[in-house]
Design an enzyme around this catalytic site. Sequence first.
Site, PDB file in Angstrom:
ATOM      1  N   GLU A   1      20.319 -72.492 -92.241  1.00  0.00           N
ATOM      2  CA  GLU A   1      21.173 -73.418 -93.009  1.00  0.00           C
ATOM      3  C   GLU A   1      21.117 -73.192 -94.527  1.00  0.00           C
ATOM      4  O   GLU A   1      20.624 -74.039 -95.275  1.00  0.00           O
ATOM      5  CB  GLU A   1      20.812 -74.867 -92.651  1.00  0.00           C
TER       6      GLU A   1
ATOM      7  N   GLU B   1      21.356 -74.164 -82.851  1.00  0.00           N
ATOM      8  CA  GLU B   1      20.545 -75.385 -82.988  1.00  0.00           C
ATOM      9  C   GLU B   1      21.370 -76.628 -82.723  1.00  0.00           C
ATOM     10  O   GLU B   1      22.514 -76.737 -83.177  1.00  0.00           O
ATOM     11  CB  GLU B   1      19.940 -75.469 -84.406  1.00  0.00           C
TER      12      GLU B   1
END
Length: 524
Positions: free
Chosen positions: A255, A361
Amino acid sequence: MASLIAVTIFTLITSGIVAADKPCAPRQIEKRSVVCVCNATYCDEITRAEPASGKYVAYTSSEAGSRFKKHEGEFTSYYKWNEGASHTLVIDLSKKRQTIEGFGGAVTDAAGIHWSNFSSARLQDYLINSYFGKNGLEYNMLRVPIGGCDFSTHFYAYNELPWNDGQLTNYTLAPEDFNYKIPMIQHIKEVATADIHIVATVWSPPKWMKTNEKPSGPGVIKNEFMQTYADYIAKFIREYKKHDIDVWAVTTTNEPQNAFLPFTRFQDLGWTPGKMGQWIINNLGPTIKNSSDINHVKILTVDDQRFTIPLWFNVMVAKHPEVLDWIDGIGVHWYTDKFTPAFILEETVKNHPDKFVIATEACEGSMPWQTEKVSLGDWSRAQSYIHDILEDLNYNLVGWIDWNLCLDKTGGPNWVKNFVDSPIIVFPENNEFVKQPMFYAMGHFSKWIPRGSVRLDVEEQKGLLEKSVDHVAFLTPRNTIVVVLHNTGNARNIRVQLGEEHTVLALEMASVTTLEFLAPSISS
Ligand SMILES: *[C@@H]1O[C@H](CO)[C@@H](O)[C@H](O)[C@H]1NC(C)=O
Ligand SMILES: *[C@@H]1O[C@H](CO)[C@@H](O)[C@H](O)[C@H]1NC(C)=O
Ligand SMILES: *[C@@H]1O[C@H](CO)[C@@H](O)[C@H](O)[C@H]1NC(C)=O
Ligand SMILES: *[C@@H]1O[C@H](CO)[C@@H](O)[C@H](O)[C@H]1NC(C)=O
């Protein structure tokens, strides 16, 4: 009499072997669905039954408490009008879509700490078998953090000292690798029914590599350490290999947008699209793909929310088209899926047909308004998993990797208190763990859609006002057809049609059903 008893016992034993399922030991949660309890002497199991010619085997889990409830039925070649199914799914064998890589979860420090802390080896076996074993969900993928992440008990990275050690002369794995992650992965490899494909990811490198010299916040890699960061990732692959653990893919950093968001508390590393493009072309790509020992390892970029594809990935590729020479695919996280249209994924696949997209995820309970981080027995959380997996698969994703394999009742440990839910919640004080509805949601896909399965088109024929039933269909390497159906409303009948053959399936209220039957030989 004795012989009758002997025959009876013999029959019980043999029928036990044939129908080896061990049912869920349910615990009803008030106002919710059930959780299935595993303790040191009992844990539910599910076996896949081989469908006979002309028949199907179906497995249903529901809010009312079914868990992989097995039922069989027949396909018939004449149309019966009186079966009460105005709704038909027509399976089309003529077009083949994406090929599946797999399904799995993450071996975080948190998961490893709980798994290794079980006082009974049986309970440890039950947890691993439940996810990876022949009588479990048969997961075939894992995600593993390179160093720590928020689901660690503190911040750490490898080679934190000496400072500015550009040659990484002091790179050693952490106690968390030796005590938790490596033993857990080795145990998983022993029971898994397929090769485990591991995706490895850095959250943050050591602080000295970053401009802000802090675990989190708006830091990027210092220019002088661009190659060092690529070496840092390559070294992890080689260290795990020494423990007989192969890394299948690395992502380019978890991220990367987090670093620029004001509310991020856990470790991160920021990347602008331009800087990452340069790093992939000059450093990470050649370090992995031009090596002689780890050149088979895939490189996945993005590893962030869906919406960052147009805002970030497309910008990177526009600035540095050579990035495409080095990457194999894109990882996406699910946290904004409810607010971001899925066609973003389709555009990506269309524009880059040689790249794949995989979900790396997902977890429930992460949103600030979800005050109950672990919600035991919550069927709505199973539904959001099922909904998202179906959507992703229908938009050509090749796999779906869940987050922590297990957490405790607080949803941790997590060093910045970013607690969330997990398909397995442990209660070490009671010597037990419970399987949440989300666990079964994952299994409806992972167990019946093995690696190498190919998605098929399905045409839904229904009345204008009828609610559709979310679905996906695959042709598997077992030469079977698998259909997953998600009924979010009342009980209803649905017809499944393939060529001249039909069957009518009764779907329970608020349920997910996986249907498997032999593919017609003419199709292969
Ligand atoms: C373990 O679970 C089984 C099945 O629910 C139950 O019969 C047994 O009493 C449990 N054992 C303990 C020690 O709680
Ligand atoms: C190497 O790393 C260890 C921690 O893993 C640290 O204790 C040690 O001081 C480091 N060595 C040097 C020379 O900085
Ligand atoms: C990587 O390998 C390719 C093909 O073998 C070669 O053309 C290229 O120059 C190499 N790149 C670097 C940066 O080493
Ligand atoms: C380890 O298990 C014991 C019970 O056996 C429990 O009291 C303790 O809290 C657990 N530790 C962690 C870190 O969860």
